[in-house]
Design a protein around this motif. Structure first.
Motif, PDB file in Angstrom:
ATOM      1  N   SER A   1       0.870  -1.013   0.077  1.00 58.93           N
ATOM      2  CA  SER A   1       0.085   0.084  -0.144  1.00 58.93           C
ATOM      3  C   SER A   1       0.846   1.237   0.007  1.00 58.93           C
ATOM      4  O   SER A   1       2.068   1.213   0.253  1.00 58.93           O
ATOM      5  CB  SER A   1      -0.881   0.061   1.264  1.00 58.93           C
ATOM      6  N   LYS A   2       0.053   2.473  -0.374  1.00 62.56           N
ATOM      7  CA  LYS A   2       0.882   3.812  -0.310  1.00 62.56           C
ATOM      8  C   LYS A   2       1.443   3.916   1.083  1.00 62.56           C
ATOM      9  O   LYS A   2       2.582   4.434   1.130  1.00 62.56           O
ATOM     10  CB  LYS A   2      -0.009   4.856  -0.585  1.00 62.56           C
ATOM     11  N   GLU A   3       0.633   3.850   1.992  1.00 65.90           N
ATOM     12  CA  GLU A   3       0.809   3.775   3.478  1.00 65.90           C
ATOM     13  C   GLU A   3       2.219   3.031   3.962  1.00 65.90           C
ATOM     14  O   GLU A   3       3.042   3.514   4.619  1.00 65.90           O
ATOM     15  CB  GLU A   3      -0.216   3.643   4.444  1.00 65.90           C
TER      16      GLU A   3
END
Length: 146
Positions: A59-61
């Motif tokens: 994920s981007k996170e």
């Protein structure tokens, strides 16, 4: 997907860290695993981080967390294990290449220590191989020195 190395004699080796460490020993480049006990532990730590966090995160996170962690760690270091080039630098470079290619100039500047380290590693003799060169533009447009 777990990598497997089939050797001529004996069972196949499984896992990125196991295979990489084996190949380093085969090539008689043990210094890539660290010189002192502490360096060896730090190299192992970053290899583990590479497998669990960089490979595992999608994920981007997750990506932001990895970049933030690395940026803080590299604040006062040339390489992941301090002042020596190790297997951790090589494998982390390969793990991050697809991420670094996608970063904007502003993002590269936000993670300045990672960018400095990555640019250094990609120019280390023999490391980049077939991967594209990631460009780190120093542009007056993005600096305060007008």
């Amino acid at each position: 997907q777990v990598p497997v190395l089939q050797t001529n004699n004996g069972p196949g080796l499984t896992g990125l860290m196991t295979i990489a460490a084996h190949l380093v020993r085969q090539a008689r480049k043990e210094q890539l695993l660290g010189g002192t006990a502490e360096e060896k532990a730090v190299v192992q730590q970053w290899l583990e981080y590479r497998v669990t966090r960089v490979n595992g995160g999608s994920s981007k996170e997750d990506t932001r967390t990895v970049l933030k962690d690395l940026n803080m760690h590299l604040e006062d270091k040339v390489y992941l294990a301090g002042n020596i080039f190790t297997l951790a630098d090589i494998l982390m470079y390969y793990g991050l290449h697809h991420i670094m290619v996608e970063l904007t100039v502003q993002e590269k500047e936000k993670y300045l220590n990672v960018s400095r380290w990555f640019n250094h590693i990609q120019h280390y003799p023999g490391v980049r191989q077939h991967l594209s060169n990631v460009v780190f533009i120093k542009n007056r447009l993005y600096t305060n020195a007008h």
